[in-house]
Motif scaffolding. Structure first.
Motif, mmCIF file in Angstrom:
data_model
loop_
_atom_site.group_PDB
_atom_site.id
_atom_site.type_symbol
_atom_site.label_atom_id
_atom_site.label_comp_id
_atom_site.label_asym_id
_atom_site.label_seq_id
_atom_site.Cartn_x
_atom_site.Cartn_y
_atom_site.Cartn_z
ATOM 1 N N ALA A 76 36.634 50.282 -53.334
ATOM 2 C CA ALA A 76 35.652 51.205 -52.757
ATOM 3 C C ALA A 76 34.344 51.136 -53.529
ATOM 4 C CB ALA A 76 36.193 52.634 -52.767
ATOM 5 N N TYR A 77 33.299 51.672 -52.880
ATOM 6 C CA TYR A 77 31.977 51.822 -53.494
ATOM 7 C C TYR A 77 31.483 53.243 -53.240
ATOM 8 C CZ TYR A 77 31.408 46.755 -54.095
ATOM 9 O OH TYR A 77 31.556 45.442 -54.484
ATOM 10 N N VAL A 78 30.766 53.796 -54.204
ATOM 11 C CA VAL A 78 30.141 55.104 -54.038
ATOM 12 C C VAL A 78 28.888 54.953 -53.184
ATOM 13 C CG1 VAL A 78 28.906 56.967 -55.224
ATOM 14 C CG2 VAL A 78 31.040 56.050 -56.182
ATOM 15 N N LEU A 79 28.787 55.755 -52.140
ATOM 16 C CA LEU A 79 27.580 55.793 -51.320
ATOM 17 C C LEU A 79 26.627 56.891 -51.791
ATOM 18 C CD1 LEU A 79 29.127 55.409 -47.742
ATOM 19 C CD2 LEU A 79 28.158 53.610 -49.194
ATOM 20 N N HIS A 80 27.202 58.036 -52.162
ATOM 21 C CA HIS A 80 26.373 59.188 -52.551
ATOM 22 C C HIS A 80 27.273 60.173 -53.291
ATOM 23 C CE1 HIS A 80 23.125 62.107 -52.346
ATOM 24 N NE2 HIS A 80 23.952 63.004 -51.854
ATOM 25 N N ARG A 81 26.676 60.922 -54.194
ATOM 26 C CA ARG A 81 27.433 61.969 -54.863
ATOM 27 C C ARG A 81 26.536 63.173 -55.085
ATOM 28 N NH1 ARG A 81 28.219 60.088 -61.215
ATOM 29 N NH2 ARG A 81 26.242 60.943 -61.949
ATOM 30 N N ARG A 82 27.140 64.341 -55.182
ATOM 31 C CA ARG A 82 26.389 65.572 -55.389
ATOM 32 C C ARG A 82 27.293 66.590 -56.098
ATOM 33 N NH1 ARG A 82 27.495 64.194 -50.467
ATOM 34 N NH2 ARG A 82 28.685 65.476 -49.011
ATOM 35 N N PRO A 83 26.714 67.573 -56.791
ATOM 36 C CA PRO A 83 27.526 68.568 -57.490
ATOM 37 C C PRO A 83 28.398 69.354 -56.515
ATOM 38 C CG PRO A 83 25.256 68.636 -58.253
ATOM 39 C CD PRO A 83 25.270 67.743 -57.050
ATOM 40 N N TRP A 84 29.562 69.716 -56.990
ATOM 41 C CA TRP A 84 30.509 70.531 -56.200
ATOM 42 C C TRP A 84 31.086 71.588 -57.129
ATOM 43 C CZ3 TRP A 84 35.881 71.520 -55.759
ATOM 44 C CH2 TRP A 84 36.293 72.034 -54.519
ATOM 45 N N ARG A 85 30.800 72.850 -56.782
ATOM 46 C CA ARG A 85 31.175 73.976 -57.630
ATOM 47 C C ARG A 85 30.568 73.796 -59.032
ATOM 48 N NH1 ARG A 85 37.306 75.346 -55.362
ATOM 49 N NH2 ARG A 85 36.584 75.841 -53.238
ATOM 50 N N GLU A 86 31.246 74.233 -60.066
ATOM 51 C CA GLU A 86 30.595 74.285 -61.377
ATOM 52 C C GLU A 86 30.617 72.951 -62.116
ATOM 53 O OE1 GLU A 86 32.092 77.435 -63.746
ATOM 54 O OE2 GLU A 86 31.489 79.016 -62.340
ATOM 55 N N LEU A 139 32.250 66.949 -58.736
ATOM 56 C CA LEU A 139 31.370 66.191 -57.854
ATOM 57 C C LEU A 139 32.042 65.964 -56.516
ATOM 58 C CD1 LEU A 139 30.160 63.352 -60.298
ATOM 59 C CD2 LEU A 139 28.771 65.265 -59.451
ATOM 60 N N GLN A 140 31.247 66.021 -55.461
ATOM 61 C CA GLN A 140 31.712 65.537 -54.155
ATOM 62 C C GLN A 140 31.134 64.146 -53.979
ATOM 63 O OE1 GLN A 140 31.348 68.121 -50.745
ATOM 64 N NE2 GLN A 140 31.332 66.400 -49.324
ATOM 65 N N VAL A 141 32.000 63.170 -53.782
ATOM 66 C CA VAL A 141 31.600 61.776 -53.771
ATOM 67 C C VAL A 141 31.912 61.173 -52.409
ATOM 68 C CG1 VAL A 141 31.783 59.563 -54.960
ATOM 69 C CG2 VAL A 141 32.212 61.676 -56.219
ATOM 70 N N ASP A 142 30.883 60.666 -51.738
ATOM 71 C CA ASP A 142 31.075 59.937 -50.487
ATOM 72 C C ASP A 142 31.245 58.467 -50.827
ATOM 73 O OD1 ASP A 142 30.704 62.292 -49.045
ATOM 74 O OD2 ASP A 142 28.551 61.982 -48.899
ATOM 75 N N LEU A 144 34.754 58.089 -46.521
ATOM 76 C CA LEU A 144 35.420 59.365 -46.743
ATOM 77 C C LEU A 144 34.794 60.084 -47.921
ATOM 78 C CD1 LEU A 144 38.793 58.997 -48.627
ATOM 79 C CD2 LEU A 144 37.327 57.031 -48.201
ATOM 80 N N SER A 145 35.122 61.383 -48.049
ATOM 81 C CA SER A 145 34.601 62.217 -49.130
ATOM 82 C C SER A 145 35.737 62.604 -50.061
ATOM 83 C CB SER A 145 33.935 63.477 -48.565
ATOM 84 O OG SER A 145 32.774 63.143 -47.833
ATOM 85 N N LEU A 146 35.441 62.520 -51.353
ATOM 86 C CA LEU A 146 36.413 62.847 -52.388
ATOM 87 C C LEU A 146 35.845 63.917 -53.310
ATOM 88 C CD1 LEU A 146 37.300 59.189 -53.473
ATOM 89 C CD2 LEU A 146 38.582 60.600 -51.848
ATOM 90 N N ILE A 147 36.700 64.786 -53.791
ATOM 91 C CA ILE A 147 36.322 65.723 -54.829
ATOM 92 C C ILE A 147 36.813 65.176 -56.164
ATOM 93 C CG2 ILE A 147 36.632 68.039 -55.770
ATOM 94 C CD1 ILE A 147 34.869 67.876 -53.270
#
Length: 242
Positions: free
Chosen positions: A10-20, A23-26, A35-38
């Motif tokens: 897999a490759y990371v397309l985008h990531r952003r903070p999730w809760r404190e 990360l939520q990683v697309d 898909l999205s992973l926490i």
């Protein structure tokens, strides 16, 4: 019991903070598609995942979960080329955003995944990104069922002729006759034939291919913005000034 996946390329397309601290990683994966992973705890300073989950790096991922939002359990970085220059990086971000915004979730595309590996390697090895981007856009269109032949007029079911002019309709491809759905007119038959032979280097072919693929990508986006286009334009200006 939650379904578990192990050692998925897999490759990371985008990531952003999730809760404190997470990360939520697309991601775009070989067998599961987009898909999205926490990644729990990955946004904390001590987590090795924060450095591992970067765009363009080839990964092997483990995750678990049956919902649309899976839980990442392990990540392993593999060796592979990574784009470095400003223009190459912004080009890669454009490709990632295109996949993130348009590719249906949980829809595997192994051939597109292979094309993605190739485009990342090419971006890491060339300063001339336009032919690289055009070829990937064609692979992307093919995967979504919008592929077309440069040398075939679909409305006539006839081969393109060098001395004629043609139009482009994102729902049909190259056509001879303009209609309400046509987005581009006055495409040179000679240029279309050159593009069919893989010529993305001549100025005429570059302009035509860029026009056509811009229309097709905008059609697939259905009004969604691509923020990376602004970054890409800025990156090209920086490269020209340096």
């Amino acid at each position: 019991m939650a379904a578990a996946v192990q050692q998925e390329p897999a490759y990371v397309l985008h990531r952003r903070p999730w809760r404190e601290t997470s990360l939520q990683v697309d991601v775009f994966s070989l067998n599961a598609g987009r898909l999205s992973l926490i990644a729990r705890g990955a946004n904390s300073a001590r987590s090795p995942l924060k450095a591992q989950l970067q765009p363009f790096h080839p990964l092997l991922l483990d995750w678990t979960g049956r919902s649309d939002l899976k839980t990442l359990t392990q990540a392993e970085i593999r060796n592979g080329p990574v784009p470095r220059g400003t223009t190459a990086l912004y080009s890669g971000l454009y490709i990632n955003e295109l996949l993130q915004r348009v590719l249906p979730a949980a829809d595997p595309h192994p051939s597109l995944f292979a094309a993605y590996i190739d485009v990342i390697a090419e971006l890491a090895d060339t300063a001339d990104v336009e032919p690289v981007l055009r070829r990937f856009e064609r692979s992307f269109a093919d995967a979504l069922g919008y592929g077309f032949a440069w040398d075939r007029a679909m409305d006539l079911a006839a081969d393109v002729e060098a001395g004629q002019t043609y139009c482009y309709d994102p729902q049909q491809g190259v056509v001879r006759t303009a209609s309400d759905d046509v987005r581009i007119t006055n495409l040179s038959g000679a240029v279309l034939l050159a593009l069919a032979e893989g010529d993305y280097l001549s100025p005429e072919c570059r302009r035509a291919a860029k026009r056509v693929m811009r229309v097709l990508v905008d059609y697939l986006l259905q009004g969604k913005p691509l923020h990376s286009r602004n970054l890409f334009s800025h990156g090209r200006r920086e490269s020209n000034e340096s």
